[in-house]
Design an enzyme around this catalytic site. Structure first.
Site, PDB file in Angstrom:
ATOM      1  N   GLY A 179      -2.620  39.405  25.603  1.00  0.00           N
ATOM      2  CA  GLY A 179      -3.987  39.849  25.433  1.00  0.00           C
ATOM      3  C   GLY A 179      -4.957  39.019  26.244  1.00  0.00           C
ATOM      4  N   SER A 180      -6.071  39.631  26.650  1.00  0.00           N
ATOM      5  CA  SER A 180      -7.123  38.893  27.347  1.00  0.00           C
ATOM      6  C   SER A 180      -7.932  38.084  26.322  1.00  0.00           C
ATOM      7  CB  SER A 180      -8.027  39.856  28.107  1.00  0.00           C
ATOM      8  OG  SER A 180      -7.301  40.539  29.106  1.00  0.00           O
ATOM      9  N   GLY A 181      -8.772  37.202  26.845  1.00  0.00           N
ATOM     10  CA  GLY A 181      -9.573  36.354  25.984  1.00  0.00           C
ATOM     11  C   GLY A 181      -9.087  34.929  25.912  1.00  0.00           C
ATOM     12  N   HIS A 182      -7.966  34.632  26.618  1.00  0.00           N
ATOM     13  CA  HIS A 182      -7.388  33.289  26.601  1.00  0.00           C
ATOM     14  C   HIS A 182      -7.521  32.597  27.956  1.00  0.00           C
ATOM     15  CE1 HIS A 182      -5.804  34.501  22.784  1.00  0.00           C
ATOM     16  NE2 HIS A 182      -5.038  35.431  23.322  1.00  0.00           N
ATOM     17  N   LYS A 209       4.844  34.877  24.824  1.00  0.00           N
ATOM     18  CA  LYS A 209       4.381  34.175  23.633  1.00  0.00           C
ATOM     19  C   LYS A 209       4.826  34.954  22.401  1.00  0.00           C
ATOM     20  CE  LYS A 209      -0.047  34.052  24.451  1.00  0.00           C
ATOM     21  NZ  LYS A 209       0.048  35.168  25.450  1.00  0.00           N
ATOM     22  N   HIS A 229      -6.062  33.622  18.176  1.00  0.00           N
ATOM     23  CA  HIS A 229      -6.812  34.863  17.942  1.00  0.00           C
ATOM     24  C   HIS A 229      -7.697  34.728  16.707  1.00  0.00           C
ATOM     25  CE1 HIS A 229      -2.845  35.847  19.734  1.00  0.00           C
ATOM     26  NE2 HIS A 229      -3.605  36.513  20.592  1.00  0.00           N
ATOM     27  N   ASP A 242       3.711  41.523  21.852  1.00  0.00           N
ATOM     28  CA  ASP A 242       4.168  41.013  23.142  1.00  0.00           C
ATOM     29  C   ASP A 242       5.682  41.085  23.251  1.00  0.00           C
ATOM     30  OD1 ASP A 242       1.493  40.380  23.291  1.00  0.00           O
ATOM     31  OD2 ASP A 242       1.790  38.318  23.936  1.00  0.00           O
TER      32      ASP A 242
END
Length: 331
Positions: A54-57, A105, A219, A110
């Site tokens: 996921g994006s945001g990391h 991860k 998250h 995932d």
């Protein structure tokens, strides 16, 4: 909450295009997919090493594309796994005939989508292996996981696998050294504030002015406990002792440490944490080979940090010290 965005639904797409616009000689985007790969992918004679999530990391994952690390990275929507189709296209784009290692991860979406992508790629005669990183010592069976979560120790897996692939090693050897890191690394994080996702526009969980969360996930998943505010030294001691209890290292063991910012923490504060972390390494008679401090795997604008400790031997030290030239990490 104020954000430098246009439409929340477009933020990942626009971020990827912005990265390519900044580094057109290093990155290219696969047409129709939220996937970035090396501009020269696939690299002849080399095992491909890829990751995604996921994006945001950020800078995880695409920030680590480049010589000595990743060949490709797939970007899901914020805190959402990439699709199997995305991952399959990435794997195929990074295969030069030597096979591809997927660094995953440990989040259920995932793992499932990478497994499906591997099966799809195998139908096109691409040899695919994967390693699953589960370095978070805080909790098991969290909101998005069966077992322990994969967090900042993943960056060390990227580095070691990428360096081994750059040597021209075969896929089995690249996987072996990646798993060696997974077996020897532990991480625990904490938060002073929640993060704010573009879609929601407000904190994802409530945390009082005088509270912090220990064992938080990247998250915003619940941690091990909510506590009254503590000093930087007290926080560092709590995180570090939990990691060391899990690793159970021998006296004199060489280690690499990471103080990782969650996205909203000033470097000043991360170095304060690192000061106490290094004192604790000395107290435990652990020999620090290298100490990393910075934002390596974030949670949007969350204020907080994580502490990672990885036991290393001569092989891992050589691979961690090997040259790397990526947007987020250079050696």
């Amino acid at each position: 909450m104020k954000k430098l965005i246009n439409d929340p639904a477009d933020v990942v797409d626009e971020m990827l295009d912005g990265m390519v616009a900044a580094y057109p000689d290093r990155l290219r985007r696969l047409d129709g997919y939220e996937v970035l790969v090396r501009a020269d992918a696939p690299v002849d004679g080399k095992v491909g090493v890829v990751s995604g999530g996921g994006s945001g990391h950020e800078p995880t994952h695409a920030g680590y594309i480049g010589d000595g690390m990743l060949d490709g990275a797939a970007a899901g929507q914020v805190f959402t796994s990439p699709t199997a189709d995305q991952l399959n296209e990435m794997v195929k784009a990074c295969d030069a005939g030597e096979g591809v290692l997927c660094v995953v991860k440990n989040y259920e979406g995932d793992v499932m989508n990478f497994e499906t992508a591997g099966e799809m790629a195998a139908m096109d005669d691409v040899e695919v292996e994967q390693v699953v990183v589960n370095d978070d010592v805080a909790v098991e069976d969290s909101l998005y996981t069966s077992g322990r979560r994969g967090v900042c120790g993943t960056i060390l897996v990227h580095k070691v696998a990428g360096a081994k692939a750059a040597e021209g090693a075969e896929l089995a050897e690249v996987k072996r050294v990646a798993e060696k890191v997974v077996d020897n690394v532990g991480t625990m994080g904490m938060a002073l504030t929640s993060c704010v996702t573009p879609e929601k526009g407000e904190p994802t969980f409530d945390l009082g002015e005088d509270e912090l969360e220990l064992g938080i996930g990247i998250h915003g998943e619940p941690g091990t406990q909510r506590a009254d505010m503590m000093s930087a030294d007290e926080i560092t001691e709590h995180l570090t002792e939990k990691v060391l209890d899990d690793l159970d290292l021998d006296s004199g063991q060489e280690v690499v440490t990471i103080v990782n910012g969650m996205g909203g923490t000033p470097e000043m504060e991360l170095f304060v944490v690192n000061k106490r972390l290094q004192e604790l390494m000395d107290d435990h008679d652990l020999q620090v080979h290298d100490a990393w401090v910075g934002d390596y795997m974030t949670s949007l604008d969350m204020m907080g940090c994580s502490v990672t400790v990885c036991a290393v031997d001569d092989e891992l030290k050589e691979l961690l010290d090997a040259p790397a030239d990526t947007l987020a990490l250079k050696r």
